[in-house]
Design a protein around this motif. Sequence first.
Motif, PDB file in Angstrom:
ATOM      1  N   LEU A  43       1.371  -1.551   0.085  1.00  0.00           N
ATOM      2  CA  LEU A  43      -0.044  -0.447  -0.201  1.00  0.00           C
ATOM      3  C   LEU A  43       0.685   1.067  -0.089  1.00  0.00           C
ATOM      4  CD1 LEU A  43      -2.838  -1.403   2.260  1.00  0.00           C
ATOM      5  CD2 LEU A  43      -2.845  -0.953   0.020  1.00  0.00           C
ATOM      6  N   ARG A  44       1.880   1.196   1.034  1.00  0.00           N
ATOM      7  CA  ARG A  44       2.856   2.010   0.379  1.00  0.00           C
ATOM      8  C   ARG A  44       3.624   2.633  -0.108  1.00  0.00           C
ATOM      9  NH1 ARG A  44       4.327   0.353   5.867  1.00  0.00           N
ATOM     10  NH2 ARG A  44       5.683  -0.782   5.115  1.00  0.00           N
ATOM     11  N   ARG A  45       3.805   1.476  -1.289  1.00  0.00           N
ATOM     12  CA  ARG A  45       4.449   1.398  -2.135  1.00  0.00           C
ATOM     13  C   ARG A  45       3.685   1.989  -2.951  1.00  0.00           C
ATOM     14  NH1 ARG A  45       8.183  -3.119  -2.890  1.00  0.00           N
ATOM     15  NH2 ARG A  45      10.061  -3.241  -1.451  1.00  0.00           N
ATOM     16  N   THR A  46       2.493   1.371  -3.605  1.00  0.00           N
ATOM     17  CA  THR A  46       1.494   1.688  -4.217  1.00  0.00           C
ATOM     18  C   THR A  46       0.957   3.619  -4.255  1.00  0.00           C
ATOM     19  OG1 THR A  46       0.493  -0.110  -4.045  1.00  0.00           O
ATOM     20  CG2 THR A  46      -0.855   1.872  -5.430  1.00  0.00           C
ATOM     21  N   LYS A  47       0.820   4.381  -3.084  1.00  0.00           N
ATOM     22  CA  LYS A  47       0.393   5.489  -3.143  1.00  0.00           C
ATOM     23  C   LYS A  47       1.791   6.234  -3.376  1.00  0.00           C
ATOM     24  CE  LYS A  47      -0.623   9.654   0.356  1.00  0.00           C
ATOM     25  NZ  LYS A  47      -0.879   9.353   2.297  1.00  0.00           N
ATOM     26  N   ALA A  48       2.824   5.517  -2.538  1.00  0.00           N
ATOM     27  CA  ALA A  48       4.158   6.482  -3.285  1.00  0.00           C
ATOM     28  C   ALA A  48       4.034   6.273  -4.593  1.00  0.00           C
ATOM     29  CB  ALA A  48       5.522   5.131  -2.395  1.00  0.00           C
ATOM     30  N   THR A  76       2.227   6.689  -7.235  1.00  0.00           N
ATOM     31  CA  THR A  76       0.934   8.128  -7.302  1.00  0.00           C
ATOM     32  C   THR A  76       1.594   9.121  -8.053  1.00  0.00           C
ATOM     33  OG1 THR A  76      -0.599   6.564  -7.115  1.00  0.00           O
ATOM     34  CG2 THR A  76      -1.098   9.202  -7.600  1.00  0.00           C
ATOM     35  N   ILE A  77       2.532   9.245  -6.266  1.00  0.00           N
ATOM     36  CA  ILE A  77       3.630  10.272  -6.148  1.00  0.00           C
ATOM     37  C   ILE A  77       4.170  10.069  -7.052  1.00  0.00           C
ATOM     38  CG2 ILE A  77       4.852  11.941  -4.260  1.00  0.00           C
ATOM     39  CD1 ILE A  77       2.644  10.702  -1.751  1.00  0.00           C
ATOM     40  N   LYS A 118       3.337  11.509 -10.601  1.00  0.00           N
ATOM     41  CA  LYS A 118       3.104  12.804 -10.975  1.00  0.00           C
ATOM     42  C   LYS A 118       4.307  13.921 -10.240  1.00  0.00           C
ATOM     43  CE  LYS A 118       1.932  15.201  -6.653  1.00  0.00           C
ATOM     44  NZ  LYS A 118       1.080  15.835  -5.906  1.00  0.00           N
TER      45      LYS A 118
END
Length: 1850
Positions: free
Chosen positions: A812-817, A819-820, A823
């Motif tokens: 989960l942390r990697r997924t959010k990371a 996306t950022i 960007k």
Amino acid sequence: MAASELYTKFARVWIPDPEEVWKSAELIKDYKPGDKVLLLHLEEGKDLEYRLDPKTKELPHLRNPDILVGENDLTALSYLHEPAVLHNLRVRFIDSKLIYTYCGIVLVAINPYEQLPIYGEDIINAYSGQNMGDMDPHIFAVAEEAYKQMARDERNQSIIVSGESGAGKTVSAKYAMRYFATVSGSASEANVEEKVLASNPIMESIGNAKTTRNDNSSRFGKYIEIGFDKRYRIIGANMRTYLLEKSRVVFQAEEERNYHIFYQLCASAKLPEFKMLRLGNANYFHYTKQGGSPVIEGVDDAKEMAHTRQACTLLGISESYQMGIFRILAGILHLGNVGFTFRDSDSCTIPPKHEPLSIFCDLMGVDYEEMCHWLCHRKLATATETYIKPISKLQATNARDALAKHIYAKLFNWIVDHVNQALHSAVKQHSFIGVLDIYGFETFEINSFEQFCINYANEKLQQQFNMHVFKLEQEEYMKEQIPWTLIDFYDNQPCINLIESKLGILDLLDEECKMPKGTDDTWAQKLYNTHLNKCVLFEKPRLSNTAFIIQHFADKVEYQCEGFLEKNKDTVFEEQIRVLKSSKFKMLPELFQDDEKTISPTSATSSGRTPLTRTPAKPTKGRPGQAAKEHKKTVGHQFRNSLHLLMETLNATTPHYVRCIKPNDFKLPFTFDEKRAVQQLRACGVLETIRISAAGFPSRWTYQEFFSRYRVLMKQKDVLSDRKQTCKNVLEKLIVDKDKYQFGKTKIFFRAGQVAYLEKLRADKLRAACIRIQKTIRGWLLRKKYLRLRKAAITVQRYVRGYQARCYAKFLRRTKAATIIQKYWRMYVVRRRYKIRRAATIVLQSYLRGYLARNRYRKILREHKAVIIQKWVRGWLARAHYKRSMQAIIYLQCCFRRMMAKRELKKLKIEARSVERYKKLHIGMENKIMQLQRKVDEQNKDYKCLMEKLTNLEGIYNSETEKLRSDVERLQLSEEEAKVATGRILSLQEEIAKLRKDLEQTQSEKKFIEEHADRYKQETEQLVSNLKEENNLLKQEKETLNHLIVEQAKEMTETMEKKLIEETKQLELDLNDERLRYQNLLNEFSRLEERYDDLKEEMTLMVNVPKPGHKRTDSTHSSNESEYTFSSEIAETEDIPSRTEEPSEKKVPLDMSLFLKLQKRVTELEQEKQVMQDELDRKEEQVLRSKAKEEERPQIRGAELEYESLKRQELESENKKLKNELNELRKALSEKSAPEVTAPGAPAYRVLMDQLTSVSEELDVRKEEVLILRSQLVSQKEAIQPKNTMTDSTILLEDVQKMKDKGEIAQAYIGLKETNRLLESQLQSQKRSHENEAEALRGEIQSLKEENNRQQQLLAQNLQLPPEARIEASLQHEITRLTNENLYFEELYADDPKKYQSYRISLYKRMIDLMEQLEKQDKTVRKLKKQLKVFAKKIGELEVGQMENISPGQIIDEPIRPVNIPRKEKDFQGMLEYKKDDEQKLVKNLILELKPRGVAVNLIPGLPAYILFMCVRHADYLNDDQKVRSLLTSTINSIKKVLKKRGDDFETVSFWLSNTCRFLHCLKQYSGEEGFMKHNTSRQNEHCLTNFDLAEYRQVLSDLAIQIYQQLVRVLENILQPMIVSGMLEHETIQGVSGVKPTGLRKRTSSIADEGTYTLDSILRQLNSFHSVMCQHGMDPELIKQVVKQMFYIVGAITLNNLLLRKDMCSWSKGMQIRYNVSQLEEWLRDKNLMNSGAKETLEPLIQAAQLLQVKKKTDEDAEAICSMCNALTTAQIVKVLNLYTPVNEFEERVSVSFIRTIQMRLRDRKDSPQLLMDAKHIFPVTFPFNPSSLALETIQIPASLGLGFISRV
């Protein structure tokens, strides 16, 4: 339990095998009754169907459990049968290398064909005194049992050794006799035991021969009776022989030899004394070459001959008789070479002058013709006539051989008789032990008369053996009260009857011999007619009519009848014997004297013993032919009689049996042939013993042993307090059939196989218990493993689930990371793209702009450079034009100038001839020469060493130059003359040319030198480079050599250190060996001395009672004194006049004039003493004045004054006491004297009154001296008063307080500071001077104080001494004072030698005067002493007269006080005085009658030693050497007497060892030697001996102490020895560890602790007792350590020796017991602080042996560990322990043979002793380190309990 129930699966059985006799197999399937086949699995891996016998249906023999295999006693086996016996013997012989095994009462000995180290004296000592079952089987155990039963039962013993030829019978008998000789010793000094052993070499040489089966086979039987006295010491022996094989003298089979003596003679033929025998090689003689094997491998016949001759000499056979024996033997050899030639078919002749016959006649001393005649003829006698008949060659040869056999047999008997005479003793025989070495049962392919007699003897011996075994079994059953049932055993009486009964074989043989025409065939027919089909034991062979078969107890034997009659008759022609009897050789007729006498058979005495000698019977009157008939008794008849006599002797003794077995026929070491072994076991009766035992109850257990072994089969409720009832209850449950066991009084009897059944039950129970334990442990381990796995699984799950959760969170942390990141990455990409485009645009613009600018710049630059080029081109063109113009001008000028030069040249040519031209030329040349010289000098600097030749040339050139210069000058001076001397110029030109040539030559030489220099330089460089390379190589070699040298130095250092250590150890060992040798010599000396004393006592007892008036001294006393007593003749001569003068002195009247002179002399001495006292007072006043200045030690001085006041008070009280005693004495004498004696006019009265008056005057003088001393002390006390040296500090404080102003304070401070500096410097200088003065004063005060103390001591001593001794003491003091002054003045006058020399001269004169005065005083004192002795005797006579006149009542009512005035105890000088007559009394009370217990326990340790030394000191003080010698000698001899009388008492020996050492230390401590005075006090140094050096007596006392120490060790050993084996080995200290194995007939000592057995606690208690006694007696600590070390060595050695000789003790559990016991001993050492005594190291062999029993013994690593661990054990001991290792339980494994061989291979390089046992008798060399005593002699008090009131203190 039925036997068939034991045949279950996996049961092991024995089946018959044609090769191995018996083979082991294992059941694959259970046996069921009715099965005809057993399915078996053989050991080699094959399966077999074993069919049972359908008739007998006998099952194969069961195999014993492995735990029972290898037992010491075959009867201990559960299954007793032939295969079990054979297998047990094989395992012991092959695997364990054990050659001895018990079989009930029989010792089975297997010949190893190898020398074994089991017969040494250490083994004999180990078996001595041991029970037969306690040790491993051995011939020594049988001998010890016989010896012990002889002493215990008072019954004669016999040891019967039998076996085949080569089985080792002779060796076994020899070792048995050696045991008796070693253990018992001899009763006389004739060394009877040596003679008994010496008979063996003689009998072996004349009775033994090499056969195909044995290299040293006994060809006769012998019975040796060893006689003992009442103390069971050997006194003699007697030998009886049986059936010598005479046929061997004339015939030997192939590979056999004649008797050894013949080959010994041939081997010694070159000896000078044997030349007359005319012998040669053994192959030369017919009687020694028939076997074709004259040499025995490993045997030197010449050496054996020397041993035989030595044995003959020892047995008293003289040299002449020995040579006679050898002459007869040589004659026999030569007789065998006598040859016969045919004359016709009925006659023969001997060639004339036949050399062998002539040699025979010369040696025998007979007539040649007569012997030649009777060898070829014989005499026939009829009733009326006598005929001489020639005989054929065959008959002559047989007659010759018969004569040789007859001579040898007679010589053999003669030697035996002489041996018996040498062994005969005049002392009455009390008992004997007989050793029978007789042939065993024999059967060959051809059996003749000898085998028949041998087997007949064995039949008789077997019958006796069976009866004895049967009897022992019956006694055992009756003793245990077991119902006796008759056991069927083989009875060979029918076979004996067949041989010896009426019309038996021997009877028929004798009858046939009497028949004139009897033959072997007729005798055989008579045997067939008499016994065939009538006796079951007699058979006839199918294919022979001249043979018969007898069924013996061992086997069937077929005998060939041929030769029976001839051998039984043993006929010799009487004419030949008559010729020999007429010999001139004296010894030869002696051999045939017995032919004319009748030897009576030795009859048994009333006590059942046989006399040792044969007595000839009285000749009977009868017909002349009667003797001839008796002489012609047949051999069989004689043998039967001797055999009956032997059986009577054996039946009258207790027999012991040794059966020797021959393991193979090829004499291979430790090789076992089962077939041959079984044959011999059947023949020797071992299997019969087994059968008899197996028929009854062979297995026997005590109740305690049964309970200990089979406790595991019992339940807790079955165990009762009564062990017997417990065993009964358990057996009834375990074994249903009650016939299988019986309960005796002390034992349980089992049938065969029942112990194996019980062992099976026990093993099953233990196996079930093991399985249950294994099940439980495995379950526990698996459950533990499961729990561990479950816990691990849960832990893994927890970690996995946590890991997964963490992974998801990370996702989960990697997924959010991501996306950022996307960007920002997209933004970054766009931004980056923009920046790239912008940057690219800017770059394009910049490059474009730069390009345009550069183009513009290049254009401008080209224009500028074009201008410059134009400028330079134009300039170049101008210059070129200019140069061309200039060249043309110069060319013109040159042409012109050339023209002008030509003109000038012409002028110059004209001028060239002028002088000036020459000058110019010379000047130029000189300059050139100088330049050349400079160049040469520069070159010389570089090449100095190479340019010597060039330098010489330059010198020459310079000299020439100088000449030229001089010539030039001369030419200048004579310019006018030069024009005329044109010729001179020409010469000069020539010289110049020469110079030019020289110059050119010089230049060429220079070039050559330069080239040479270059070459030399190159060569030098090359050489330098080569040298550098060589130098580098040398450096490398040097480094390597240095490295090697360093390594070698290290190695040499290490080797030197090792060698030094080894040499040091070797020196220590040599020193210990030397000490041990010396102490052994002392021990031997003491033993011989005791022997001498015993002999002297015996001589004293044997001598008649002395006549009245004749006085005899004690023989022991005189003999003991003879060793150390010096010559006393001078003392005796001095004593005689004194004794003779005593009665004359009683009659001499008192000489008053002499008495007055003595009084006058005493007065003069008193005056001289007063003068010296005044001088002493003056000295004391000086001391007081000097001490008055001393202010620092008032308290110490006050203590000294108090001491002096106390001393004064004591002096006053002593004087008062003396005065009162004198008054009382005067009063008593005046009142109690008889009127006629005490009359005023009586001379005795006057003498006594004068003496009393002088004593009273002396007391008054003492009083005055005391008063003067008191006044001096008081004045001295008043003069010394403490002074107050304190300063007042308040003044300084007041001055400081007054200074209130700061300025004043500062000024005062500055002034005070300067003043302080000045004062400080002055104070330091004054302090240094004061310190120097104070130091000098202190030294002076100290010296004065010491002088004062000496003067006070001298005054006190003088006051105590008698008047005559005062002067001597004062003179000695004066000499001492002068000596001290001398030392002082020597230091004072060190700088002025003249003054010092004058002072020394005056001092010497003064000392000489004083010495003369002292000598005069000594003479005067001696005279006064003699006179006083006379007066004392007079006074004693007067007192005796007074006592005679006084009534008894008056004596009781009015006691008389002693005359002697006692001295003060505090003034005791450490000496004891006694009279010469009281010496024996002193020795008696202090040594002989003093007992360590009681009186001596409460004394000061070493008090007798101190008392004796103080007596020695007084004798030394008196300078009485005779008294010193007498006292020391009496002391030493008395101590020896005490130790001889009570030498077996430990306390006595320890007490006198301690006192002897203390006496020795006192003699050293007070000897005056500096080495012994280091630890003494000053007072002890004053007590040193002054007149005598007692170093010799110190050595004597040291030797005495060594003897006492050795006696102490023997006492310790005797006390400890019975405890060691029981406590260390047999007793189970840790109960339940050791299991009890089944035992056989020879019972071992039980390991269960009974009331009478010793335990480890018994040993520890005994050690505590020893240690406490030694400490109580004050023994030196170092000596106690040595005693403890010796005790532990004895414990370790005896324990290890018994362990090595007991197979039953070599087990894992016993190793644990031993290690525990050793740890207890070590704990005892720690408790006593004796760990550094070396005692623990003596137990190291035992510790390693115990560890060896416990370690693993399988792999090579185990072998390596064992070799490194057992460094204190020898290879033989390690191998012995491994061979003896025996599992107690089935779960243990035996040591494999391969492992033992691996150990042997690893230890083959170890150099150690081949001895198996440790020397338990070894005594370490003892040392007595010097141990001074701190006890002051003057403080010792003598208790009244010693009874020494007659000695007084001095």
